[in-house]
Design an enzyme around this catalytic site. Structure first.
Site, PDB file in Angstrom:
ATOM      1  N   HIS A   1      -5.501  -6.068   3.633  1.00 29.40           N
ATOM      2  CA  HIS A   1      -4.496  -5.015   3.784  1.00 29.40           C
ATOM      3  C   HIS A   1      -3.809  -5.169   5.137  1.00 29.40           C
ATOM      4  CE1 HIS A   1      -5.748  -2.277   0.386  1.00 29.40           C
ATOM      5  NE2 HIS A   1      -6.633  -3.261   0.354  1.00 29.40           N
TER       6      HIS A   1
ATOM      7  N   GLN B   1      -5.665  -0.274  -3.702  1.00 28.64           N
ATOM      8  CA  GLN B   1      -6.374  -1.372  -4.388  1.00 28.64           C
ATOM      9  C   GLN B   1      -7.231  -0.830  -5.521  1.00 28.64           C
ATOM     10  OE1 GLN B   1      -8.174  -4.304  -1.825  1.00 28.64           O
ATOM     11  NE2 GLN B   1      -9.670  -4.838  -3.389  1.00 28.64           N
TER      12      GLN B   1
ATOM     13  N   CYS C   1      -1.918  -3.195   6.522  1.00 22.54           N
ATOM     14  CA  CYS C   1      -1.915  -1.960   7.318  1.00 22.54           C
ATOM     15  C   CYS C   1      -3.158  -1.872   8.190  1.00 22.54           C
ATOM     16  CB  CYS C   1      -1.768  -0.716   6.440  1.00 22.54           C
ATOM     17  SG  CYS C   1      -3.120  -0.425   5.308  1.00 22.54           S
TER      18      CYS C   1
ATOM     19  N   CYS D   1       0.846  -1.201   0.000  1.00 22.06           N
ATOM     20  CA  CYS D   1       0.000   0.000   0.000  1.00 22.06           C
ATOM     21  C   CYS D   1       0.879   1.248   0.000  1.00 22.06           C
ATOM     22  CB  CYS D   1      -0.998  -0.006   1.141  1.00 22.06           C
ATOM     23  SG  CYS D   1      -0.387   0.603   2.697  1.00 22.06           S
ATOM     24  N   GLU D   2       0.399   2.234  -0.736  1.00 22.15           N
ATOM     25  CA  GLU D   2       1.211   3.434  -0.896  1.00 22.15           C
ATOM     26  C   GLU D   2       1.169   4.340   0.330  1.00 22.15           C
ATOM     27  OE1 GLU D   2      -0.517   4.919  -4.498  1.00 22.15           O
ATOM     28  OE2 GLU D   2      -1.743   6.387  -3.467  1.00 22.15           O
ATOM     29  N   HIS D   3       0.290   4.006   1.282  1.00 20.88           N
ATOM     30  CA  HIS D   3       0.219   4.835   2.489  1.00 20.88           C
ATOM     31  C   HIS D   3       1.188   4.382   3.571  1.00 20.88           C
ATOM     32  CE1 HIS D   3      -4.069   5.182   0.858  1.00 20.88           C
ATOM     33  NE2 HIS D   3      -3.427   6.275   0.519  1.00 20.88           N
ATOM     34  N   HIS D   4       1.351   3.065   3.722  1.00 18.85           N
ATOM     35  CA  HIS D   4       2.194   2.541   4.810  1.00 18.85           C
ATOM     36  C   HIS D   4       3.331   1.660   4.302  1.00 18.85           C
ATOM     37  CE1 HIS D   4      -1.842   3.299   6.579  1.00 18.85           C
ATOM     38  NE2 HIS D   4      -1.133   3.810   7.565  1.00 18.85           N
TER      39      HIS D   4
HETATM   40  N1  LIG Z   1      -8.930   3.482  -0.259  1.00 12.12           N
HETATM   41  C1  LIG Z   1      -7.837   2.814   0.139  1.00 12.12           C
HETATM   42  N2  LIG Z   1      -7.331   3.067   1.337  1.00 12.12           N
HETATM   43  C2  LIG Z   1      -6.256   2.357   1.713  1.00 12.12           C
HETATM   44  C3  LIG Z   1      -5.638   1.394   0.926  1.00 12.12           C
HETATM   45  N3  LIG Z   1      -4.594   0.878   1.619  1.00 12.12           N
HETATM   46  C4  LIG Z   1      -4.579   1.518   2.784  1.00 12.12           C
HETATM   47  N4  LIG Z   1      -5.566   2.428   2.871  1.00 12.12           N
HETATM   48  C5  LIG Z   1      -5.998   3.356   3.919  1.00 12.12           C
HETATM   49  O1  LIG Z   1      -5.279   4.558   3.845  1.00 12.12           O
HETATM   50  C6  LIG Z   1      -5.675   5.309   4.983  1.00 12.12           C
HETATM   51  C7  LIG Z   1      -4.575   6.260   5.412  1.00 12.12           C
HETATM   52  O2  LIG Z   1      -5.148   7.020   6.450  1.00 12.12           O
HETATM   53  P1  LIG Z   1      -4.352   8.077   7.331  1.00 12.12           P
HETATM   54  O3  LIG Z   1      -5.314   8.612   8.369  1.00 12.12           O
HETATM   55  O4  LIG Z   1      -3.697   9.064   6.427  1.00 12.12           O
HETATM   56  O5  LIG Z   1      -3.201   7.200   7.971  1.00 12.12           O
HETATM   57  P2  LIG Z   1      -3.151   6.444   9.391  1.00 12.12           P
HETATM   58  O6  LIG Z   1      -3.162   7.429  10.496  1.00 12.12           O
HETATM   59  O7  LIG Z   1      -1.984   5.517   9.358  1.00 12.12           O
HETATM   60  O8  LIG Z   1      -4.548   5.637   9.377  1.00 12.12           O
HETATM   61  P3  LIG Z   1      -4.992   4.318  10.167  1.00 12.12           P
HETATM   62  O9  LIG Z   1      -4.689   3.154   9.281  1.00 12.12           O
HETATM   63  O10 LIG Z   1      -6.473   4.498  10.376  1.00 12.12           O
HETATM   64  O11 LIG Z   1      -4.219   4.264  11.460  1.00 12.12           O
HETATM   65  C8  LIG Z   1      -6.088   4.266   6.027  1.00 12.12           C
HETATM   66  O12 LIG Z   1      -7.466   4.417   6.253  1.00 12.12           O
HETATM   67  C9  LIG Z   1      -5.796   2.932   5.336  1.00 12.12           C
HETATM   68  O13 LIG Z   1      -6.691   1.907   5.728  1.00 12.12           O
HETATM   69  C10 LIG Z   1      -6.206   1.152  -0.355  1.00 12.12           C
HETATM   70  O14 LIG Z   1      -5.739   0.333  -1.156  1.00 12.12           O
HETATM   71  N5  LIG Z   1      -7.297   1.887  -0.697  1.00 12.12           N
HETATM   72 ZN   LIG Z   2      -1.833   1.133   4.143  1.00  5.23          ZN
END
Ligand SMILES: Nc1nc2c(ncn2[C@@H]2O[C@H](COP(=O)(O)OP(=O)(O)OP(=O)(O)O)[C@@H](O)[C@H]2O)c(=O)[nH]1
Ligand SMILES: [Zn+2]
Length: 206
Positions: free
Chosen positions: A165, A137, A167, A96-99
């Site tokens: 996921h 995704q 994360c 995932c590009e967020h974590h």
């Molecule tokens: N729509 C979508 N969201 C994703 C995907 N992979 C991870 N995420 C979400 O990306 C979001 C990032 O949220 P942030 O609030 O910026 O980050 P965070 O504080 O680490 O969030 P938490 O996971 O809720 O602790 C989270 O809700 C993840 O579940 C994906 O493939 N699609």
């Molecule tokens: Zn993630």
């Protein structure tokens, strides 16, 4: 840069920033080991930055590949076959590009031929190429469908992805076992509900 690579690499219309050297990438891993709280000089970790950089070349190798290119391998001698071709349960691991932690799932990809068919392995290769990039995704689902539609021009494309996921399971909310489904439909699968339903029932009623 190749136009297709640029389009599907998350930097539409832009040049990517310069790639760092291997030494710079290894130094970055060393910083993260220190950030985790360990000592990168101890024996068990001494080669870890080099290993991690090599692992990154593999798990993010999709940036070096052009999905449109593998879709060139088509066959037209199929005795007039023109019904749905569905490749189910294509296992993939993305990040995932967020974590930057794993997304583990399965992709189901179907198309309606328009005179020729694709080499079956090429569909799995396209999934793999997009999986081996930083992803959401939703984007991955759309990218797979879009490149098959534009590079091969079938009468329709359908993509369904189901995945877990990490994360959400190994950190954060820590919900284990929840899965996320996403889909993208082009051509007849978008226009004709009966075809869309047939695709979904072939996947769900196994
Ligand atoms: N729509 C979508 N969201 C994703 C995907 N992979 C991870 N995420 C979400 O990306 C979001 C990032 O949220 P942030 O609030 O910026 O980050 P965070 O504080 O680490 O969030 P938490 O996971 O809720 O602790 C989270 O809700 C993840 O579940 C994906 O493939 N699609
Ligand atoms: Zn993630």
């Amino acid at each position: 840069m190749d136009a297709t690579l640029s389009k599907f690499s998350g930097f539409p219309g832009q040049e990517k920033p310069a790639r760092p050297t291997r030494e710079e990438a290894e130094a970055a891993v060393e910083v993260l080991i220190r950030w985790a709280g360990d000592d990168p000089r101890r024996e068990g970790l001494i080669e870890t930055p080099a290993r991690v950089v090599r692992a990154y070349e593999e798990i993010y190798g999709g940036y070096q590949l052009d999905p449109a290119e593998v879709l060139n391998r088509t066959f037209s001698e199929v005795s007039g076959y023109d019904d749905m071709v569905l490749v189910r349960d294509i296992d993939f691991t993305s990040h995932c590009e967020h974590h930057m932690v794993p997304i583990i799932g399965k992709a189901h990809v179907a198309y309606m031929p328009d005179g020729s068919v694709l080499g079956l392995s090429k569909i799995a290769r396209v999934v793999d190429m997009f999986a081996r990039r930083l992803q959401t995704q939703e984007a991955m689902t759309e990218e797979i469908a879009a490149v098959i539609d534009s590079a091969f021009a079938p009468r329709g494309v359908a993509v369904l992805i189901e995945s877990e996921h990490m994360c959400m399971s190994m950190r954060g909310i820590r919900t284990k076992g929840s899965t996320t489904s996403t889909s993208a439909f082009y051509g007849v699968f978008k226009d004709d509900k009966a075809e869309r339903d047939r695709f979904l029932s072939m996947i769900l009623n196994r």
